[in-house]
Design a protein around this motif. Structure first.
Motif, PDB file in Angstrom:
ATOM      1  N   ASP A  21       0.835  -1.204   0.000  1.00  0.00           N
ATOM      2  CA  ASP A  21       0.000   0.000   0.000  1.00  0.00           C
ATOM      3  C   ASP A  21       0.870   1.255   0.000  1.00  0.00           C
ATOM      4  OD1 ASP A  21       0.966  -0.415   2.555  1.00  0.00           O
ATOM      5  OD2 ASP A  21      -0.857   0.243   3.557  1.00  0.00           O
ATOM      6  N   ALA A  22       1.918   1.219  -0.805  1.00  0.00           N
ATOM      7  CA  ALA A  22       2.877   2.327  -0.869  1.00  0.00           C
ATOM      8  C   ALA A  22       2.176   3.638  -1.203  1.00  0.00           C
ATOM      9  CB  ALA A  22       3.947   2.035  -1.913  1.00  0.00           C
ATOM     10  N   ASP A  23       2.693   4.702  -0.593  1.00  0.00           N
ATOM     11  CA  ASP A  23       2.190   6.047  -0.887  1.00  0.00           C
ATOM     12  C   ASP A  23       2.851   6.626  -2.130  1.00  0.00           C
ATOM     13  OD1 ASP A  23       0.424   6.207   1.349  1.00  0.00           O
ATOM     14  OD2 ASP A  23       2.167   6.534   2.627  1.00  0.00           O
ATOM     15  N   GLY A  24       4.006   6.097  -2.503  1.00  0.00           N
ATOM     16  CA  GLY A  24       4.718   6.550  -3.689  1.00  0.00           C
ATOM     17  C   GLY A  24       5.645   5.468  -4.190  1.00  0.00           C
ATOM     18  N   ASP A  45       2.486  11.548   8.641  1.00  0.00           N
ATOM     19  CA  ASP A  45       2.746  12.850   9.248  1.00  0.00           C
ATOM     20  C   ASP A  45       3.944  13.556   8.606  1.00  0.00           C
ATOM     21  OD1 ASP A  45       0.594  12.454  11.032  1.00  0.00           O
ATOM     22  OD2 ASP A  45       1.900  11.394  12.447  1.00  0.00           O
ATOM     23  N   GLY A  46       4.034  13.458   7.283  1.00  0.00           N
ATOM     24  CA  GLY A  46       5.084  14.158   6.549  1.00  0.00           C
ATOM     25  C   GLY A  46       6.467  13.531   6.622  1.00  0.00           C
ATOM     26  N   LYS A  75      13.154  10.560   7.659  1.00  0.00           N
ATOM     27  CA  LYS A  75      13.314  11.928   7.163  1.00  0.00           C
ATOM     28  C   LYS A  75      11.961  12.513   6.773  1.00  0.00           C
ATOM     29  CE  LYS A  75      17.978  12.292   6.553  1.00  0.00           C
ATOM     30  NZ  LYS A  75      18.497  11.354   7.520  1.00  0.00           N
ATOM     31  N   THR A  76      11.863  13.844   6.854  1.00  0.00           N
ATOM     32  CA  THR A  76      10.689  14.519   6.309  1.00  0.00           C
ATOM     33  C   THR A  76      10.785  14.453   4.791  1.00  0.00           C
ATOM     34  OG1 THR A  76      11.741  16.688   6.148  1.00  0.00           O
ATOM     35  CG2 THR A  76      10.643  16.148   8.252  1.00  0.00           C
ATOM     36  N   ILE A  77       9.698  14.783   4.133  1.00  0.00           N
ATOM     37  CA  ILE A  77       9.699  14.814   2.668  1.00  0.00           C
ATOM     38  C   ILE A  77      10.796  15.750   2.166  1.00  0.00           C
ATOM     39  CG2 ILE A  77       8.366  15.537   0.644  1.00  0.00           C
ATOM     40  CD1 ILE A  77       7.445  12.857   1.812  1.00  0.00           C
ATOM     41  N   ASP A  78      10.878  16.945   2.724  1.00  0.00           N
ATOM     42  CA  ASP A  78      11.886  17.912   2.283  1.00  0.00           C
ATOM     43  C   ASP A  78      13.302  17.410   2.527  1.00  0.00           C
ATOM     44  OD1 ASP A  78       9.996  19.700   1.343  1.00  0.00           O
ATOM     45  OD2 ASP A  78       9.975  20.903   3.171  1.00  0.00           O
ATOM     46  N   GLU A  79      13.530  16.793   3.680  1.00  0.00           N
ATOM     47  CA  GLU A  79      14.867  16.255   3.982  1.00  0.00           C
ATOM     48  C   GLU A  79      15.228  15.132   3.014  1.00  0.00           C
ATOM     49  OE1 GLU A  79      14.935  17.009   8.836  1.00  0.00           O
ATOM     50  OE2 GLU A  79      14.129  15.125   8.033  1.00  0.00           O
ATOM     51  N   ALA A  80      14.270  14.255   2.723  1.00  0.00           N
ATOM     52  CA  ALA A  80      14.533  13.133   1.821  1.00  0.00           C
ATOM     53  C   ALA A  80      14.812  13.613   0.400  1.00  0.00           C
ATOM     54  CB  ALA A  80      13.356  12.156   1.839  1.00  0.00           C
ATOM     55  N   HIS A 111      13.696  10.120  -5.181  1.00  0.00           N
ATOM     56  CA  HIS A 111      13.079  11.392  -5.537  1.00  0.00           C
ATOM     57  C   HIS A 111      11.830  11.183  -6.396  1.00  0.00           C
ATOM     58  CE1 HIS A 111      17.194  13.540  -4.860  1.00  0.00           C
ATOM     59  NE2 HIS A 111      16.647  13.103  -3.752  1.00  0.00           N
ATOM     60  N   LEU A 112      11.890  10.201  -7.309  1.00  0.00           N
ATOM     61  CA  LEU A 112      10.715   9.914  -8.136  1.00  0.00           C
ATOM     62  C   LEU A 112       9.569   9.337  -7.304  1.00  0.00           C
ATOM     63  CD1 LEU A 112      12.467   8.486 -11.325  1.00  0.00           C
ATOM     64  CD2 LEU A 112      11.262  10.682 -11.110  1.00  0.00           C
ATOM     65  N   ALA A 113       9.883   8.525  -6.300  1.00  0.00           N
ATOM     66  CA  ALA A 113       8.846   7.989  -5.413  1.00  0.00           C
ATOM     67  C   ALA A 113       8.175   9.121  -4.628  1.00  0.00           C
ATOM     68  CB  ALA A 113       9.440   6.948  -4.467  1.00  0.00           C
ATOM     69  N   ILE A 114       8.971  10.069  -4.183  1.00  0.00           N
ATOM     70  CA  ILE A 114       8.417  11.216  -3.454  1.00  0.00           C
ATOM     71  C   ILE A 114       7.553  12.063  -4.377  1.00  0.00           C
ATOM     72  CG2 ILE A 114       8.997  13.360  -2.247  1.00  0.00           C
ATOM     73  CD1 ILE A 114      11.494  11.822  -1.153  1.00  0.00           C
ATOM     74  N   GLU A 115       8.019  12.281  -5.604  1.00  0.00           N
ATOM     75  CA  GLU A 115       7.212  13.031  -6.575  1.00  0.00           C
ATOM     76  C   GLU A 115       5.889  12.319  -6.832  1.00  0.00           C
ATOM     77  OE1 GLU A 115       9.463  13.874 -10.134  1.00  0.00           O
ATOM     78  OE2 GLU A 115      11.151  14.644  -8.946  1.00  0.00           O
ATOM     79  N   ASP A 116       5.925  10.990  -6.925  1.00  0.00           N
ATOM     80  CA  ASP A 116       4.714  10.201  -7.118  1.00  0.00           C
ATOM     81  C   ASP A 116       3.770  10.392  -5.930  1.00  0.00           C
ATOM     82  OD1 ASP A 116       3.087   8.173  -8.472  1.00  0.00           O
ATOM     83  OD2 ASP A 116       3.729   6.810  -6.875  1.00  0.00           O
ATOM     84  N   TYR A 117       4.307  10.349  -4.728  1.00  0.00           N
ATOM     85  CA  TYR A 117       3.515  10.578  -3.511  1.00  0.00           C
ATOM     86  C   TYR A 117       2.873  11.966  -3.545  1.00  0.00           C
ATOM     87  CZ  TYR A 117       2.753  12.234   1.257  1.00  0.00           C
ATOM     88  OH  TYR A 117       2.222  12.828   2.376  1.00  0.00           O
ATOM     89  N   LEU A 118       3.642  12.974  -3.874  1.00  0.00           N
ATOM     90  CA  LEU A 118       3.116  14.346  -3.897  1.00  0.00           C
ATOM     91  C   LEU A 118       2.032  14.499  -4.963  1.00  0.00           C
ATOM     92  CD1 LEU A 118       6.460  16.303  -3.372  1.00  0.00           C
ATOM     93  CD2 LEU A 118       4.631  15.934  -1.676  1.00  0.00           C
TER      94      LEU A 118
END
Length: 124
Positions: A21-24, A45-46, A75-80, A111-118
């Protein structure tokens, strides 16, 4: 040729697998010609509360992907998003010059996983 830390992460990679159930999800590389990495993230929670990966690649690619997950979890999203290829190389230690490109997989897929999450958050 490889340091003990690289060998340890190659033989005992951390956080291998799928988050159903990945978020990204992020993919980096080319499966038809060699190294290919898929990263799954879970966010609460970010913060990245879980990061898992599947990889097709050489020992250095496996080791750098493993260490990337350790750097990213908590890490937070920004830190990651600020984790770089150089951060991964610094964390894993010395790699042979011809293998330093392997660290590009981890940061790129993360970074692509985080972009997918966002992007998924915007759709909800």
């Amino acid at each position: 040729m490889y340091t003990e830390k690289v060998i340890d992460h190659f033989l005992n990679p951390r956080n291998v697998g799928i988050i159903p159930d990945a978020d990204g999800i992020g993919q980096y590389g080319d499966p038809s010609c060699g190294d290919f990495l898929r990263v799954y993230i879970k966010v609460k929670d970010g913060r990245l509360v879980d990061v898992k990966f599947l990889i097709q690649g050489c020992p250095a690619a496996i080791a750098t992907s493993s260490i990337m997950t350790e750097l990213a979890i908590g890490k937070t999203i920004d830190e990651a998003l600020k984790i770089t290829d150089d951060d991964i190389l610094e964390a894993i230690g010395v790699l042979p010059e011809e293998k330093t490109h392997c660290s590009n997989l981890g940061a790129g897929a993360l970074h692509l996983a985080i972009e997918d999450y966002l992007e998924n958050r915007k759709d909800n």
